[in-house]
Design an enzyme around this catalytic site. Structure first.
Site, mmCIF file in Angstrom:
data_model
loop_
_atom_site.group_PDB
_atom_site.id
_atom_site.type_symbol
_atom_site.label_atom_id
_atom_site.label_comp_id
_atom_site.label_asym_id
_atom_site.label_seq_id
_atom_site.Cartn_x
_atom_site.Cartn_y
_atom_site.Cartn_z
ATOM 1 N N ALA A 78 0.794 -1.226 0.000
ATOM 2 C CA ALA A 78 0.000 0.000 0.000
ATOM 3 C C ALA A 78 0.827 1.276 0.000
ATOM 4 C CB ALA A 78 -0.929 0.001 1.212
ATOM 5 N N ASN A 82 1.447 -3.552 7.823
ATOM 6 C CA ASN A 82 2.460 -4.034 6.890
ATOM 7 C C ASN A 82 3.285 -2.878 6.337
ATOM 8 O OD1 ASN A 82 2.154 -6.852 6.877
ATOM 9 N ND2 ASN A 82 0.401 -6.744 5.503
ATOM 10 N N HIS A 102 -1.390 7.393 4.274
ATOM 11 C CA HIS A 102 -0.044 7.035 4.717
ATOM 12 C C HIS A 102 0.861 8.250 4.559
ATOM 13 C CE1 HIS A 102 -1.435 2.875 4.524
ATOM 14 N NE2 HIS A 102 -1.841 3.112 3.299
#
Length: 267
Positions: A124, A190, A220
């Site tokens: 991601a 992750n 993020h």
């Protein structure tokens, strides 16, 4: 044609199979599922034009070109390590599993004995190439903030940090090292583990996790500085409809990696 065996057929696996179905250079011949989920996986694959064979383990005589893990942390122990010993190259999505003490070393040793290699997928997050390059010149600090909708933190320790059903504003549910983030939030962190393995390591990468009831995206944010200079990155990813804990970009990351192995030009 590249022949692939995939471990797992949940939201990520199904998404990957849908995008690969019309690629003539890539073929997923088999999917490895747990014994209790095999019937469900058969149902999920029934609509595909060329459904993969459903297995509960990789047969002793099987030699796929690549084994792709899309199943979670337990699959690395159960399926990836033995495959590496047999010389089968593996791609790993569940990078957070590598926060388990000693697992990186075990994977590396198994790959060396099998004369093969492991590829850790960025999933991601972007910028892994830049962070890895910066590491060569010397990194001083790397921090990561992950912000997801409140429902994405269901069935995690975030439920003890706050009432996810009633919060009305963004709430910090974790602050600490990437190692602890990946251990406590294995299905959500992750990204933190991937950044740490590309950069300063699990113990020196600082992580903040946020539950945001007003967000419909997985956000993020990465800050890095060192001898190379510095960079700041913000990535807003739509979550998978089938699993809000996972960004849709994770599926595209797997497809990109497989294409790089099969196609004439990789980037």
């Amino acid at each position: 044609m590249l022949h692939i065996t995939m471990i797992g057929c949940g939201a990520i696996g199904v998404g990957v199979l849908e995008l690969l179905e019309n690629d003539p250079q890539l073929c997923v011949d088999a999917v490895i599922a747990s014994a209790h989920s095999a019937d469900l996986v058969h149902q999920r694959l029934a609509s595909f034009k060329r459904p993969p064979e459903v297995l509960t383990a990789l047969p002793d005589d099987a030699r796929p070109d690549l084994l792709v893990e899309c199943a979670g942390h337990r699959a690395i122990e159960e399926h990836v390590l033995p495959a590496l010993e047999r010389g089968i190259a593996c791609l790993i999505v569940s990078v957070g599993a590598l926060s388990e003490p000693g697992l990186v070393e075990r994977l590396e040793a198994a790959a060396e004995r099998g004369n093969t290699r492991i590829e850790l997928l960025p999933g991601a997050i972007g910028g892994i190439d830049a962070l890895s390059a910066a590491k060569v010149g010397g990194l001083d600090a790397v921090s990561y903030t992950g912000r997801k909708p409140a429902k994405a933190w269901k069935n995690t320790p975030g439920e003890q940090a706050c009432d996810l059903d009633s919060i009305r504003e963004a709430t910090v549910i974790f602050q600490g090292s990437a190692r602890d983030a990946a251990r406590l939030y294995p299905k959500n962190a992750n990204v933190a583990a991937t950044l740490s393995l590309a950069g300063l390591g699990l113990d020196r990468t600082q992580v903040t996790l946020i539950a945001d009831p007003l967000s419909e995206e997985n956000v993020h944010q990465v800050h890095a500085r060192g001898a190379f200079g510095g960079f700041e990155m913000s990535l807003r990813g739509k979550p998978l409809q089938a699993n809000p804990k996972t960004s849709a970009l994770t599926v595209y990351s797997v497809v990109r990696a497989l294409g790089n192995h099969a196609h004439a030009i990789s980037i």
